[in-house]
Design an enzyme around this catalytic site. Structure first.
Site, PDB file in Angstrom:
ATOM      1  N   GLN A 188      82.032   8.590  46.761  1.00 18.99           N
ATOM      2  CA  GLN A 188      83.194   8.847  47.601  1.00 18.99           C
ATOM      3  C   GLN A 188      83.909   7.872  47.451  1.00 18.99           C
ATOM      4  OE1 GLN A 188      80.002   9.873  51.239  1.00 18.99           O
ATOM      5  NE2 GLN A 188      82.116   9.883  51.815  1.00 18.99           N
ATOM      6  N   ARG A 230      80.007  11.168  58.928  1.00 20.02           N
ATOM      7  CA  ARG A 230      80.957  11.966  59.809  1.00 20.02           C
ATOM      8  C   ARG A 230      81.516  11.125  60.776  1.00 20.02           C
ATOM      9  NH1 ARG A 230      81.328  18.264  58.826  1.00 20.02           N
ATOM     10  NH2 ARG A 230      83.672  18.344  58.737  1.00 20.02           N
ATOM     11  N   CYS A 231      81.971  10.027  60.752  1.00 24.64           N
ATOM     12  CA  CYS A 231      82.259   9.297  61.580  1.00 24.64           C
ATOM     13  C   CYS A 231      83.078   7.854  60.835  1.00 24.64           C
ATOM     14  CB  CYS A 231      81.069   8.842  62.620  1.00 24.64           C
ATOM     15  SG  CYS A 231      81.026   7.173  63.162  1.00 24.64           S
ATOM     16  N   GLU A 265      86.191  14.539  60.811  1.00 26.77           N
ATOM     17  CA  GLU A 265      85.063  13.867  61.499  1.00 26.77           C
ATOM     18  C   GLU A 265      85.066  14.200  63.171  1.00 26.77           C
ATOM     19  OE1 GLU A 265      84.227   9.723  59.155  1.00 26.77           O
ATOM     20  OE2 GLU A 265      86.048  10.042  60.273  1.00 26.77           O
TER      21      GLU A 265
HETATM   22  N1  PCD Z   1      93.603  18.582  56.864  1.00 26.59           N
HETATM   23  C1  PCD Z   1      94.738  19.276  57.222  1.00 26.59           C
HETATM   24  N2  PCD Z   1      95.581  18.922  58.143  1.00 26.59           N
HETATM   25  C2  PCD Z   1      95.366  17.812  58.940  1.00 26.59           C
HETATM   26  C3  PCD Z   1      94.165  17.275  58.537  1.00 26.59           C
HETATM   27  C4  PCD Z   1      93.335  17.540  57.651  1.00 26.59           C
HETATM   28  O1  PCD Z   1      94.851  20.482  56.717  1.00 26.59           O
HETATM   29  N3  PCD Z   1      96.172  17.294  59.809  1.00 26.59           N
HETATM   30  C5  PCD Z   1      92.529  18.915  55.807  1.00 26.59           C
HETATM   31  C6  PCD Z   1      92.933  17.909  54.924  1.00 26.59           C
HETATM   32  O2  PCD Z   1      93.808  18.003  53.775  1.00 26.59           O
HETATM   33  C7  PCD Z   1      91.321  17.892  54.005  1.00 26.59           C
HETATM   34  C8  PCD Z   1      90.539  18.392  55.327  1.00 26.59           C
HETATM   35  O3  PCD Z   1      91.371  18.889  56.393  1.00 26.59           O
HETATM   36  O4  PCD Z   1      91.177  18.918  53.289  1.00 26.59           O
HETATM   37  C9  PCD Z   1      89.926  16.995  55.905  1.00 26.59           C
HETATM   38  O5  PCD Z   1      90.910  16.077  55.910  1.00 26.59           O
HETATM   39  P1  PCD Z   1      90.647  14.405  56.696  1.00 26.59           P
HETATM   40  O6  PCD Z   1      90.326  14.707  57.966  1.00 26.59           O
HETATM   41  O7  PCD Z   1      91.967  13.640  56.146  1.00 26.59           O
HETATM   42  O8  PCD Z   1      89.154  14.073  56.013  1.00 26.59           O
HETATM   43  P2  PCD Z   1      89.010  13.619  54.716  1.00 26.59           P
HETATM   44  O9  PCD Z   1      89.067  12.232  54.396  1.00 26.59           O
HETATM   45  O10 PCD Z   1      89.689  14.444  53.459  1.00 26.59           O
HETATM   46  O11 PCD Z   1      87.414  13.862  54.231  1.00 26.59           O
HETATM   47  C10 PCD Z   1      86.429  12.895  54.760  1.00 26.59           C
HETATM   48  C11 PCD Z   1      85.591  13.692  55.869  1.00 26.59           C
HETATM   49  C12 PCD Z   1      84.486  13.029  56.326  1.00 26.59           C
HETATM   50  S1  PCD Z   1      84.660  11.193  56.412  1.00 26.59           S
HETATM   51  C13 PCD Z   1      83.379  13.425  56.265  1.00 26.59           C
HETATM   52  S2  PCD Z   1      81.759  12.465  56.604  1.00 26.59           S
HETATM   53  C14 PCD Z   1      83.108  14.740  56.280  1.00 26.59           C
HETATM   54  C15 PCD Z   1      84.461  15.666  56.339  1.00 26.59           C
HETATM   55  O12 PCD Z   1      85.369  15.141  55.565  1.00 26.59           O
HETATM   56  N4  PCD Z   1      82.666  15.163  54.655  1.00 26.59           N
HETATM   57  C16 PCD Z   1      82.526  16.305  54.028  1.00 26.59           C
HETATM   58  N5  PCD Z   1      84.291  16.834  55.866  1.00 26.59           N
HETATM   59  C17 PCD Z   1      83.658  17.675  54.625  1.00 26.59           C
HETATM   60  N6  PCD Z   1      83.709  18.644  54.113  1.00 26.59           N
HETATM   61  C18 PCD Z   1      82.991  18.758  53.262  1.00 26.59           C
HETATM   62  N7  PCD Z   1      82.875  20.105  52.772  1.00 26.59           N
HETATM   63  N8  PCD Z   1      82.150  17.997  52.580  1.00 26.59           N
HETATM   64  C19 PCD Z   1      81.866  16.969  52.974  1.00 26.59           C
HETATM   65  O13 PCD Z   1      81.035  15.875  52.491  1.00 26.59           O
HETATM   66 MO1  PCD Z   1      82.454  10.283  56.148  1.00 26.59          MO
HETATM   67  O14 PCD Z   1      82.907   8.920  56.694  1.00 26.59           O
HETATM   68  O15 PCD Z   1      82.226  10.017  54.605  1.00 26.59           O
HETATM   69  O16 PCD Z   1      80.802   9.835  56.819  1.00 26.59           O
END
Ligand code: PCD
Length: 778
Positions: free
Chosen positions: A211, A358-359, A732
């Site tokens: 990432q 996702r935070c 997130e």
């Molecule tokens: N957007 C729009 N408008 C606004 C904002 C936003 O349209 N106002 C869109 C954009 O451009 C992109 C999307 O929506 O396409 C998202 O964005 P953002 O909020 O800036 O975010 P990014 O940086 O791009 O991404 C990151 C995130 C995170 S952190 C996570 S866990 C998850 C979510 O992303 N992962 C994933 N989602 C998702 N989906 C998918 N399909 N796969 C994946 O793996 Mo961490 O811290 O890493 O734990």
């Protein structure tokens, strides 16, 4: 901006032409399989690889001793701890990497791994954070000089005394203990790499599930001693990241070391259970929350105390300059005078981690805590949970707002989002229905849960946020070709979010180009500008801003070329966002498009300018962005079975200006599904011997289409004042905002009988126990 452009990348995905790490095949490529410890805590007495070596096709068996020769036996974690690449002396969690078998074929490598004989002296493990702090707990990190127990750190924030004074004087205080269980991000694609050392160029190329390719290049260079310009990290298509692909794992290092020693490409691909059992977990916070309030429900103070299980190494994914994302948002969407938080980190014999699943950096835990506590307070005071929120919201005219712990919220209109959600949910109707069911002693109870969360995403600013010391800016490099189309290169790395579409939309908007005329490139450190990668919903807030700024720089240069082409003064050239054209002020018919300008830039450039049409921007955001939303979940709880059914699931989100509403909708759906998994099903469990009992998909339950209800989504738009296009992140929000709404709903179904909390995951047996204790079970 705002167009539902179909995802450009999907053509290759839905026609089977995606290019993932495991699709990469190189001539003479070998395969790496890792031998893992069955014990959670054990000293290694002996490793014998001879039976594995005897197998046809096995090329090498590597142990820590081999790595020590090349100074690669350990690697730094993101929190500056030192983790064994292959165990040198003592195993510290089950499935830890002990040896590696390299073979000509993956199956042979696997057979070989089973033939490696390891003798262990088994030690007592400790998996529970609280027990790990007890005096007689086994010492896990005895190799560390000053380590006498399993305690890692204490962090605190806010004003302890002021907060205590407010608590002492308050009409009402409430307290609740809650656990945010250990989870694991479960991307469809597990981690893996193909490492290829080229002794001709002295260059290491690693195709990997990353990432954050640039940050990984820097770390790879630091660990291996190979100069950074001789390391190339390529992150091809990535099948989901969810924070799991932010850290560096031993498998990558082993494959690279093997390639270096054997001078052949080496592929390592994780199995599912290896992914769940050994790579970065998420959450695992034991939290106590307290609120102080007036009789009529005005919240005056908040206190939190957290015990954080960080596993055997301190490898949380977190900026090193500030302790925990938890701290910058546990006051939530509310105008609270005083706040104090403390957090203690502990080593246990469990896999290392603490990734931002996702935070952005523990925000999920903070939001869960405050949104649960508000419900606890509402029940204590017997007021409507919607009303108590409304009463305490930071007013929309108070932004930019500085919170009690010193963070600057950019913009918000919380009441508007809540009102919209209440209306969509038909709130009053369900409150009546809830009452009716109670009065009729019905078999199924109704519960209504609200979460009016504030998220904080888009790290930097560089002064506050870094990865292993590197400031979290991001970058964009835009090159317009002579024929009028363009290549945008960015420092972030999509894992499915659709950047190839949305980033092209930003350029199209800023330059009046067609989305199809812009190609977005990412994930190759040899060609892309340095960036910190995609996590913490930072791509839009940071690299999206860099893209807009780079496009505007191109626009500025385009003006001088337009002036030359139109034979007018540069000051007289105007750009019209509507038509996407440049024209002479007061003479709209004397106009020129970016395509014509591009030709001019290469074929007829004014002598005063360099030829070409391109620009680069490195963007360090002044602040983070604060997306928010109100979710309302209505459940039916079965008094007989403890089963929970979703009646209605309403999600109103505000991420400022929206680039692609269709992509946002997809982001919300995915994140809500993960929120349901969190609240109802997922848990990485351990037994007392340190065996991972929730380490595969038979035991770590993910929601499927069957468990996911129909989502009703809505939105409001409160632009970020400091972002060039007014956008905030959104990826997130749904995972952060939904678990407290779901738990609040289940608690709400039973709160008339005195239930104040139910722990996640709320499987039927857990819910049934609460029903039973409250005298509601039938
Ligand atoms: N957007 C729009 N408008 C606004 C904002 C936003 O349209 N106002 C869109 C954009 O451009 C992109 C999307 O929506 O396409 C998202 O964005 P953002 O909020 O800036 O975010 P990014 O940086 O791009 O991404 C990151 C995130 C995170 S952190 C996570 S866990 C998850 C979510 O992303 N992962 C994933 N989602 C998702 N989906 C998918 N399909 N796969 C994946 O793996 Mo961490 O811290 O890493 O734990």
């Amino acid at each position: 901006m705002g167009e539902e452009v179909t995802r450009k990348e999907d053509k290759r995905f839905i026609t089977g032409r995606g290019n993932y790490v495991d699709d990469i095949k190189k001539p003479r490529m070998l395969h790496c399989e890792i031998v893992r410890s069955p014990h959670a805590h054990a000293r290694i007495e002996d490793i014998d690889g001879s039976r594995a070596m005897a197998l046809d096709g096995v090329v090498a068996v590597l142990t820590a001793d081999d790595l020590l020769e090349h100074d690669l036996a350990t690697m730094p974690t993101l929190m500056d701890d030192t983790q064994d690449v292959l165990v040198n002396d003592k195993v510290k969690f089950q499935s830890q990497e002990v040896a590696a078998v390299i073979a000509t074929d993956r199956y042979v490598a696997k057979d070989g791994a089973e033939k490696v004989e390891v003798e262990y002296e088994v030690l007592d493990p400790v998996v529970d954070a609280e027990e790990a702090l007890e005096e007689d707990a086994p010492l896990i990190r005895e190799e560390l000089d000053d380590q006498e127990d399993n305690h890692i750190f204490d962090w605190e924030t806010g004003d302890k005394e002021e907060t205590q004074e407010i608590f002492d004087a308050a009409d009402v205080t409430v307290e609740e203990e809650m656990e945010y269980q250990r989870l694991h991000p479960a991307p469809i694609e597990t981690c893996g790499c193909v490492a290829d050392w080229d002794p001709g160029d002295d260059k290491m190329t690693v195709h990997m599930t990353s990432q954050a390719p640039h940050a990984h290049r820097t770390l790879f260079s630091q660990v291996s001693g190979i100069p950074e310009h001789k390391v190339r990290i390529v992150s091809p298509d990535v099948g989901g990241g969810f924070g799991n692909k932010v850290p560096i794992y031993p498998g990558y290092v082993v494959a690279a070391a093997a390639s270096y020693v054997l001078e052949r490409p080496v592929k390592w691909i994780e199995e599912r259970s290896e992914n769940i059992q050994t790579t970065g977990f998420a959450r695992d916070y034991d939290m106590t929350g307290e609120l102080a309030a007036t009789e009529d429900g005005e919240i005056q103070g908040v206190k939190v105390d957290v015990l954080a299980n960080h596993g055997a190494y301190n490898a949380a994914a977190q900026p090193s300059k500030f302790p925990a994302g938890f701290f910058n948002i546990f006051t939530g969407s509310y105008d609270i005078e005083a706040a104090y938080g403390s957090l203690t980190g502990v080593y246990t014999n469990t896999a290392p981690g603490g990734v931002a699943y996702r935070c952005s950096f523990r925000v999920t835990e903070a939001v869960y805590l405050i949104e649960r506590m508000v419900k606890v307070l509402a029940d204590e005071l017997d007021v409507d949970p919607a009303e108590i929120r409304r009463k305490n919201f930071i007013p929309s005219d108070a932004f930019p707002y500085e919170s009690a712990t010193g963070w600057n919220y950019d913009s918000g209109d919380y009441e508007k989002a809540l009102d919209k959600a209440l209306e969509m949910a038909d709130y009053d109707h369900y409150r009546e229905e809830q009452q009716r069911r109670i009065e009729q002693d019905a078999d199924k109870l109704i519960g209504i849960g609200i979460s009016s969360f504030t998220e904080v995403v888009g790290a930097g600013p560089g002064k506050q946020c870094d990865i292993a010391g590197i400031e979290m800016f991001d970058s964009a490099d835009l090159r317009v070709n002579p024929t009028g189309n363009a290549v945008l290169r960015v420092g972030v790395q999509t894992q499915g979010q659709g950047h190839e579409t949305t980033f092209a939309q930003i350029v199209a908007e800023e330059l009046g180009m067609d989305v199809d005329d812009i190609v977005v490139e990412h994930g190759d450190t040899d060609t892309e500008p340095y960036g910190l990668g995609t996590y913490g919903s930072r791509s839009t807030p940071v690299a999206g801003a860099a893209t807009a700024v780079a496009a505007r720089k191109v626009r500025d240069k385009a003006k001088s070329i337009a002036a030359n082409e139109l034979e007018a003064a540069e000051e007289d050239i105007e750009w019209d966002r509507e038509s996407g054209e440049f024209h002479v002020a007061g003479a709209p018919d004397r106009s020129i498009t970016i395509t014509e300008i591009a030709a001019g830039a290469y074929m007829n450039h004014p002598g005063s300018e360099e030829p070409g049409l391109e620009a680069t921007n490195y963007y360090d955001p002044p602040e983070m962005t604060y997306p928010f939303g109100s979710y309302i979940v209505i459940v039916e709880v079965d008094r007989e079975t403890g089963e929970v059914d979703f009646e209605k699931f309403v999600a109103v989100d505000d991420c400022g200006n929206r680039i692609n509403p269709m992509i946002i909708e997809g982001q919300i759906h995915g994140g809500l599904a993960q929120g349901i998994g969190t609240a109802m099903m997922e848990h990485v469990t351990y037994d007392d011997n340190g065996n991972v009992t929730g380490g595969d998909f038979m035991n770590y339950l993910l929601p499927t289409a069957k468990e996911i209800p129909n989502f009703e989504t809505g939105h409001t738009v409160t632009p970020s004042p400091h972002h060039p296009i007014g956008a905030k992140g959104v990826g997130e929000s749904p995972t952060v905002g939904s678990p407290p709404a779901i738990v609040n709903a289940v608690v709400d179904a039973m709160s008339h009988a005195g239930v104040s909390h139910v722990e996640m995951p709320m499987t039927p047996d857990v819910v049934w126990e609460s029903l039973d204790e409250a005298g509601l079970a039938i």
